[in-house]
Design an enzyme around this catalytic site. Sequence first.
Site, short mmCIF file in Angstrom:
data_model
loop_
_atom_site.label_atom_id
_atom_site.label_comp_id
_atom_site.label_asym_id
_atom_site.label_seq_id
_atom_site.Cartn_x
_atom_site.Cartn_y
_atom_site.Cartn_z
N ASP A 91 0.83 -1.19 0.00
CA ASP A 91 0.00 0.00 0.00
C ASP A 91 0.87 1.24 0.00
OD1 ASP A 91 0.74 -0.67 2.74
OD2 ASP A 91 -0.56 0.99 3.34
N GLU A 154 -0.04 -0.71 5.70
CA GLU A 154 0.98 -0.20 6.62
C GLU A 154 0.88 1.30 6.79
OE1 GLU A 154 4.82 1.48 7.97
OE2 GLU A 154 3.79 1.82 6.07
#
Length: 448
Positions: A91, A154
């Site tokens: 991400d 994250e």
Amino acid sequence: MTPDQIQSAVAAAMPQAVEDLKRLSAIPSVAFPGHPEEPVLAAAAVTEELLRSAGLPHVQQIPVEGSFPAVYGEAPAPPGAPTVLLYAHYDVQPPGDPAAWRTPPFEPTLIDGKLLYGRGTADDKSGIISHVIALRAFQGRFPVGIKVIVEGQEEYAGERLEAFVERNPDLLRADAIVVADTGNPRVGDPSVTTSLRGMAAFTIEVRTLNEPVHSGQFGGAAPDALAALMRMLTALHDENGDIRVPGLPRGTFLGQGPSEEEFRKTTGVLDQVSLVGSGSLADRLWSSYAITVTGLDVPTVSGAINAVQAVARARVTVRVPPAGDPKTTVDAVMDFLRQVTPWGAKVAITDFVVGSGFHADSGGKARAALNRAMERAFGRSPRDVGAGGSIPLVNTLVKQFPAAEILLFGAEDEDAATHAPNERVDLEELHRVAATEALFLHELALDA
């Protein structure tokens, strides 16, 4: 394989790896609430495909409660060999204002033949690709056991993967753990990150009126929520930029930090604008508290009306020294803000997140193997550095696997503009980092 053969294999893998990084970075995998989920899931699928292409016999997506799937890969260890866990995340941060980018954030663009621009090219899709390059060098015949975990959320702070690790320790158990989500202070300057600050964040809302009122008719007596919030936020620091919150003292970092000239150049501090805080830069960046207002909910200038504001909100992020307690820290900051609230304004604080810091032990076989690998790949021995950012998962790994050595390095040099417009990765640095990782796996097997 010999070290020369490993380095040749890494070099041969680079052209395909660059195309893979372009493909992966073109996916707007922003895992923040309010952004579409489909691109995040598409990035997970491409990550799974890339790990399969790296020769891992077992690769799958694993559900993570409350989050996007993690991509997991595994290859068993040869008899007597240790196992290494490789970590990264797929991400990315939101791109922010597209007008601030020199190239479209999700159209990876190669400039000068070596700088690849685009959101996520460095943080942290370069970490995924460095793992893939290193593993491809061995063509499925790995000298050590391999485990790979690539998470999907994250950047939006939480404790989702941390809870997964705590519930599934055997899945990720390893003798050494490589976290490819940091980088060198400068391109070509080999470094190992040995400390991370922790973090805490919250949203503060200030209310003073039932609804906005005419600034001409009521201004001068009606309490302005935005003015109240600004007074509260500016009270967090003194005129020098040091934190005024009681109980948050400045720390000390024993290693060497950047020079002021280097720091000003890297961060783009304007001429004649002073740096803030006191103590060495290493102290301020790596071992001390820092409080930053990262967002404001107020009327925009273009949409401004002549009104006294009834409500204003801010997102506040606190960086915590490696040994500090994020929960105690955020409590101290919130208590201070309540104490300095003017005019009896109503305060609500919500959306808390916390993550602990990390400080590496002195090192053992894995660190020694990494030193040798990095010296060969970069041409000189690495030095220890700190990082002002936070990787909450690292502290969970320390608690779950206290015997494992945790090694933090990667291709995100300080000019990479991670979390900012014009993020980029230096492809020569990516090459050296991937070579380091492949050589490390070889060197660690020799010590078994």
